[in-house]
Every structure is written in C-alpha cells, then in structure tokens.
Design an enzyme around this catalytic site. Sequence first.
Site, PDB file in Angstrom:
ATOM      1  CB  ALA A 129      23.969  25.645  15.725  1.00  0.00           C
ATOM      2  CB  SER A 142      13.987  26.848  10.077  1.00  0.00           C
ATOM      3  OG  SER A 142      13.821  27.981  10.923  1.00  0.00           O
ATOM      4  CB  ILE A 143      16.074  31.420   9.238  1.00  0.00           C
ATOM      5  CG1 ILE A 143      14.577  31.296   9.506  1.00  0.00           C
ATOM      6  CG2 ILE A 143      16.372  32.676   8.441  1.00  0.00           C
ATOM      7  CD1 ILE A 143      13.715  31.241   8.273  1.00  0.00           C
ATOM      8  CG  ASP A 185      12.195  31.399  17.952  1.00  0.00           C
ATOM      9  OD1 ASP A 185      11.337  30.555  18.233  1.00  0.00           O
ATOM     10  OD2 ASP A 185      12.990  31.274  17.005  1.00  0.00           O
ATOM     11  CD  GLN A 191      25.238  26.433   7.532  1.00  0.00           C
ATOM     12  OE1 GLN A 191      24.478  25.487   7.363  1.00  0.00           O
ATOM     13  NE2 GLN A 191      26.441  26.460   6.963  1.00  0.00           N
TER      14      GLN A 191
END
Length: 511
Positions: free
Chosen positions: A133, A136-137, A290, A139
Amino acid sequence: MRGPHNILRLIRTGATFERTGAMGAVLDAMEAPPRLRAAARIVGWPFRWMGYKGDPNLPPITRAITALGPAYIKFGQILSTRADVVGVELADQLRMLQDRLPPFPTDIAKSIVEADLGQPVDDLFSEFSEPVAAASIAQVHRARIRDSGQEVAVKVVRPGIGPAFRRDIDAFHFAARFIEVLSPSTRRLRPRDVVNHFESVVSGELDMRLESASASEFAENTKNDAGFDVPKPHWGLSSRRVMTSDWAEGLPMGDPVALIAAGHDVSHIATRVIQLFLQHALRDGFFHADMHHGNLKVAANGDIIAYDFGIMGEIDEYTRRVYAEILMGFIRRDYRRVARVHFEAGYVPRDRDEAAFARALRAVGEPIFGADANRISMANLLAYLFEVTERFGMRTQTQLILLQRTMVVVEGVARSVDPQLNIWDAAKPVVSDYIKSSLGPQALARDLAKAAQTVGRYGPLLPQMVEQALWDRAHPEEAQLNVIVPKPVVPTWLVALAFAGIGAAIGLGLR
C-alpha cells in the site's frame, strides 16, 4: 517563505488542473454555472503550459492532485469519501489516493529502515515484501520478524516528503492571507488558523514515533470495544521514519460488494463505524481523525480494523459535553436547545437573536428527519449550514475542525457501505449514554472531586495568589504599570482557613 512568490504556486495549481484535463471534471462535479466555467477557462488556459504534467496513466483529477503534492492529496482523500457531494464517478477516482498511490522503490525503503534502525534489513526480517500500500506520506511493506517469526507491517516515510509538504503548506498560508485581505467577511472563518491547525496535525504524520505513541494509546483506550481491533506497534523496530506494527488481515471497507459476498452484515458495519467514532470522541476525547476507506478493513470475524494513526484528534471534556448536547438536540429535534448551547459556549455572538438562530437550525435539521437517507443531499445541507453560520457571525472553532471533518469523512465511509444508513439513528444510543454519564449526579460528583483535588494541589500557592489578585483589583493603575509599591498584607492564615473550609465542604458533599 510566505511571500508573493507563492502566487506562482497557486497559479501552477490551476494550470495543472487545466493541463491534465481535471478542470472540466471538477467543474462538472461542482455543477458550476456557465459563467463560472467560462471564467475558469479564461484564467486557466493562458497558464496551461506552467502546469505539472503528472502521470498520464492516471485519471485526470487524481493525475493533477498527485502531481501537486501531499497536501493536495490529503484534501483529495477527504473528498473521496463524499460521493454524495462530488458524485460517485469522481469519488471512485479519488479513492485511489487513499492507499494506491505510486510507490517508491523497495531498495530505497530498505535503506531508510537500515539507516534508522541501525541494522541490515535481512538481520531484522526474514521476509520483506514489495509495497502492499502506498499513500501520500508513507508506504507499507509486509514483513516477518526474524527472531519471533511474527508477521508485521513496516511503514516507511517517503523520501523528501518533508520539504514537499512544507512547500504546499507555505502556499496555503499565502492563499489564506490573500483571501482574508480580498474578502474581509471570511475572517470569521479564520482561514489562517485553519491552515495552521492543518499544518500542525499533518506534520505529526512525518514522525513515526508519534504515530506509534498514538497507536499505543488508542489501542489501550479501545481494548474493551467489542468488534474493534487496533494493530499494536513494535517499539524496538520503530523510529522517526519507520513504524512496525502487528499485521492484521481483512477486506477493504471501500468494497461493499466483497463484504456482502463474504457474508458480512453491511448495515451493522456501517452503523458500527459511526458508533465507534462517537464513542472514541465523546468517551475518550481521543479519536482516529483520518478514518477514510483506506484506513479501515473488516476482519473475517466481522471486526473493524483501524490503521494509520498519523492524524489523531483530541478534545477536552468541556468541548465533548458541548458537542454531545448539540448532537442530542438535533437528534431530539430540539432546536432551541441546540441554539442555547451554541450561545452558552460562545460559538455565536451574544448580540444575535437566539430564537432566529434556532429557526435557522430547524431549516438545517428538519429535511433530514423523515426522508430516505439516499434522498438527502449532504452538499445542499452543508451549503445551507454555511449560510447560517455566515448570517449569525459564527467563528470557526479550530478545536473542532478535526472532529467536524472526521464526522463528515466517517459518515461518507458508512454511507458507501450502506447507502440507506440514517446517521442520527446510528448516533442516538451512543450520544444518549454519554449524556447520561456526563451530565447526571455522578458526573457532578466527579467534577466536585476534581475541583477538590485542584484546590489541594495548589493549596500552598493559594494565599499568595489571592493576595496578588486582591491587590491588583484594588490598584489597577499600579498593576498595569507593574510598579513596585508596598502591598497591604491579607492574613494568610485567614485565606488558608477559608480554602480549607471550602475543601472540607466539597469533601463532605461527595460522601
């Protein structure tokens, strides 16, 4: 850094949307009127050459957002949960921003792990997969600890993400200042404070040690929550740029077809998502902020699994009670109560008409009740609610930004699983239980006990504090000028005796 040079960054944002073909899709999703469409084209087309090209293999909007950087990606992640606002087709395109972004090479991830943990990857893990996966920040890689054989998830921060994120936020700060100057009426929304808040929250995602701490605290708070699981961090294998946690298998929350095929009750899952969020926010004051599809899965036994604790929300007990009373007022359709709570909390200026505010809230809430969930337009509801806040001069409450934003995201996730979900019916039992436990006699006793403890803790300082306060009140001129003058002494034994009497009275009242 927040100078006029950021105009170039903002122009490039519009140019990127134009160059990638995303501008038309955004205008269509917004159902923009012809005049706005024409204006956007006139402004965007001349600067088209300045836009980023992006990955041509991606759909236009995700292509533009990924090209622009991490802050834009975060915004796209939020919109991906709101099919009722941006449309099903656009929401599906944006959903890939949650965990299917282009990964960076595994060799670079291994080098980051080795540099931060001080040992070769092969000495730490017997298996270390390609990325499973990518967001944005950071993996995620699937791995197996060499010593114990336990399967884990290893999360690695993207290289160079810090400077890229700061560049985006810098432009946002400039845009917020420009908006306030251009349109003074927007100052009540405190756009600069909102950007500051967003910056402070998302900056925490760049430090995996903070995320590990959040995961640990969240797991401890929710260990007795039925049907909910939080993968625990492994502190010895975590650092500033690396976080290792338990591996947990499950189906993606964003795939209701797969959930139904696996025999899961999607109606129960959708209701449970809403209720768990409210429990964590109201009961603990510490919640996952989030909760989009990419951070939620469903285990084979039906448990909801939460991931990614880089953005967590925290609200104090007083704010939790205010929020619960507002929710309960809407649930009971008691709009005068909702209005009164807004005024008492200072959210609405006291010079406004409380009865008129209650009627405006009724116009917001009544369309929800008695209507099928799939017929409620959240976009229209939010638009009208914004009109109400503007009319009554409400200022943006920065302490509630994450709570409000997450509530919108969680509702979007739940609705994607069960389009017929009624959010108010799902919320009612949780909010009712919290109201009973936080506003009844037991809550009053707890508040008094805390007051007594506070008095006891500051007891040695109280005489001096009271003496100083009395003197400043009697001599405001000297206090303002900070002039040192002889002060009449209030007998400290008298003050101490008074507070001892207060403490004793409180103690007797708690027995």
